[in-house]
Design a protein around this motif. Sequence first.
Motif, short mmCIF file in Angstrom:
data_model
loop_
_atom_site.label_atom_id
_atom_site.label_comp_id
_atom_site.label_asym_id
_atom_site.label_seq_id
_atom_site.Cartn_x
_atom_site.Cartn_y
_atom_site.Cartn_z
N ARG A 1 -30.00 -6.39 -22.03
CA ARG A 1 -29.63 -5.40 -23.06
C ARG A 1 -28.19 -4.93 -22.85
NH1 ARG A 1 -33.71 -3.99 -26.31
NH2 ARG A 1 -35.84 -3.92 -25.51
N GLU A 2 -27.85 -4.65 -21.60
CA GLU A 2 -26.50 -4.17 -21.30
C GLU A 2 -25.47 -5.28 -21.58
OE1 GLU A 2 -24.00 -2.82 -17.38
OE2 GLU A 2 -26.05 -2.02 -17.62
N LEU A 3 -25.76 -6.48 -21.13
CA LEU A 3 -24.82 -7.59 -21.30
C LEU A 3 -24.60 -7.92 -22.77
CD1 LEU A 3 -23.11 -9.67 -19.79
CD2 LEU A 3 -25.12 -11.15 -19.73
N LEU A 4 -25.66 -7.85 -23.56
CA LEU A 4 -25.58 -8.17 -24.99
C LEU A 4 -25.24 -6.95 -25.84
CD1 LEU A 4 -28.69 -10.51 -25.20
CD2 LEU A 4 -26.28 -11.19 -25.02
N ASP B 1 -41.73 -4.46 -13.04
CA ASP B 1 -40.39 -4.00 -12.68
C ASP B 1 -39.41 -5.16 -12.57
OD1 ASP B 1 -41.25 -1.34 -12.65
OD2 ASP B 1 -41.83 -1.45 -10.54
N ASP B 2 -39.88 -6.33 -12.08
CA ASP B 2 -39.04 -7.53 -12.09
C ASP B 2 -38.60 -7.82 -13.53
OD1 ASP B 2 -39.32 -8.05 -9.33
OD2 ASP B 2 -40.90 -9.55 -9.62
N HIS B 3 -39.55 -7.81 -14.44
CA HIS B 3 -39.29 -8.07 -15.87
C HIS B 3 -38.32 -7.03 -16.43
CE1 HIS B 3 -40.35 -9.27 -20.04
NE2 HIS B 3 -40.25 -7.99 -20.30
N ALA B 4 -38.56 -5.76 -16.14
CA ALA B 4 -37.75 -4.68 -16.68
C ALA B 4 -36.30 -4.77 -16.21
CB ALA B 4 -38.35 -3.32 -16.31
N LEU B 5 -36.08 -5.21 -14.98
CA LEU B 5 -34.72 -5.36 -14.46
C LEU B 5 -33.95 -6.42 -15.25
CD1 LEU B 5 -32.57 -4.63 -12.34
CD2 LEU B 5 -33.71 -6.22 -10.77
N ILE B 6 -34.62 -7.50 -15.60
CA ILE B 6 -33.99 -8.54 -16.42
C ILE B 6 -33.68 -8.01 -17.82
CG2 ILE B 6 -34.34 -10.77 -17.55
CD1 ILE B 6 -36.20 -11.48 -15.12
N VAL B 7 -34.66 -7.38 -18.44
CA VAL B 7 -34.50 -6.88 -19.81
C VAL B 7 -33.37 -5.84 -19.87
CG1 VAL B 7 -35.64 -5.51 -21.62
CG2 VAL B 7 -36.83 -7.44 -20.56
N GLU B 8 -33.36 -4.92 -18.93
CA GLU B 8 -32.30 -3.90 -18.89
C GLU B 8 -30.93 -4.55 -18.76
OE1 GLU B 8 -30.77 -0.71 -15.60
OE2 GLU B 8 -32.95 -0.80 -15.93
N SER B 9 -30.83 -5.56 -17.93
CA SER B 9 -29.54 -6.24 -17.72
C SER B 9 -29.12 -7.03 -18.96
CB SER B 9 -29.64 -7.17 -16.50
OG SER B 9 -29.93 -6.41 -15.34
N LEU C 1 -24.61 -12.69 -15.94
CA LEU C 1 -25.97 -12.14 -15.99
C LEU C 1 -26.54 -11.99 -14.59
CD1 LEU C 1 -28.55 -11.24 -17.43
CD2 LEU C 1 -29.13 -13.67 -17.70
N GLY C 2 -26.48 -13.03 -13.79
CA GLY C 2 -27.01 -12.95 -12.43
C GLY C 2 -26.33 -11.87 -11.61
N SER C 3 -25.01 -11.76 -11.75
CA SER C 3 -24.26 -10.74 -11.01
C SER C 3 -24.63 -9.33 -11.45
CB SER C 3 -22.75 -10.96 -11.20
OG SER C 3 -22.37 -12.21 -10.67
N LEU C 4 -24.85 -9.14 -12.75
CA LEU C 4 -25.24 -7.82 -13.26
C LEU C 4 -26.62 -7.43 -12.72
CD1 LEU C 4 -24.70 -5.35 -15.04
CD2 LEU C 4 -25.63 -6.66 -16.98
N ILE C 5 -27.55 -8.37 -12.75
CA ILE C 5 -28.88 -8.08 -12.20
C ILE C 5 -28.76 -7.75 -10.72
CG2 ILE C 5 -31.15 -9.06 -11.68
CD1 ILE C 5 -30.83 -10.76 -14.27
N ARG C 6 -27.95 -8.53 -10.00
CA ARG C 6 -27.77 -8.28 -8.57
C ARG C 6 -27.17 -6.89 -8.32
NH1 ARG C 6 -25.44 -7.85 -4.02
NH2 ARG C 6 -26.00 -9.14 -2.24
#
Length: 157
Positions: A152-155, A142-150, A32-37
């Motif tokens: 969603r993709e991971l799950l 936008d901080d929140h949206a970056l987490i949610v988008e990531s 998760l952290g790597s995907l967000i990064r």
Amino acid sequence: MMHSSKPTIESVKAEEAALQVPTFHYDFAWTLGSLIRQKAAEGKQPVAVEVRHGNDVVFATLLPGATIDNFGWARRKCAVVHRFHRSSLRVRLEAEAKGYDFNAKFGLPVTDYVASGGGFPLILQGGTLVGSVAVSGLPDIDDHALIVESLRELLSI
């Protein structure tokens, strides 16, 4: 990435419900952290990313342009998630909707807690809070949206 729509308490609650995780372990935290990064790096976004298991940091990174102060913000957002078991954006929206000062109402020091979007709960399917993830460096929506988008993709949602 700019978030186009204004989030509501209801929309954030729906995200929290939809983005519960099937399992949590340190490989998941790293992924998760790597995907967000990766997403932040592609967008040249100067953010700090932190993933926590309980209160313990198990993934942390700064991207170019972010500062150590962004980790302070991430820590304070995660403290809100840990205390209230909901996203820091939802906590901010609830305080705004009801017209109260978050820190004053709950007697929480501003040095340790901030009601600002970008902290998100990691909740197992079934409802157990196991950790949190935070992004700091962009406007809080936008901080929140970056987490949610990531997530969603991971799950794959």
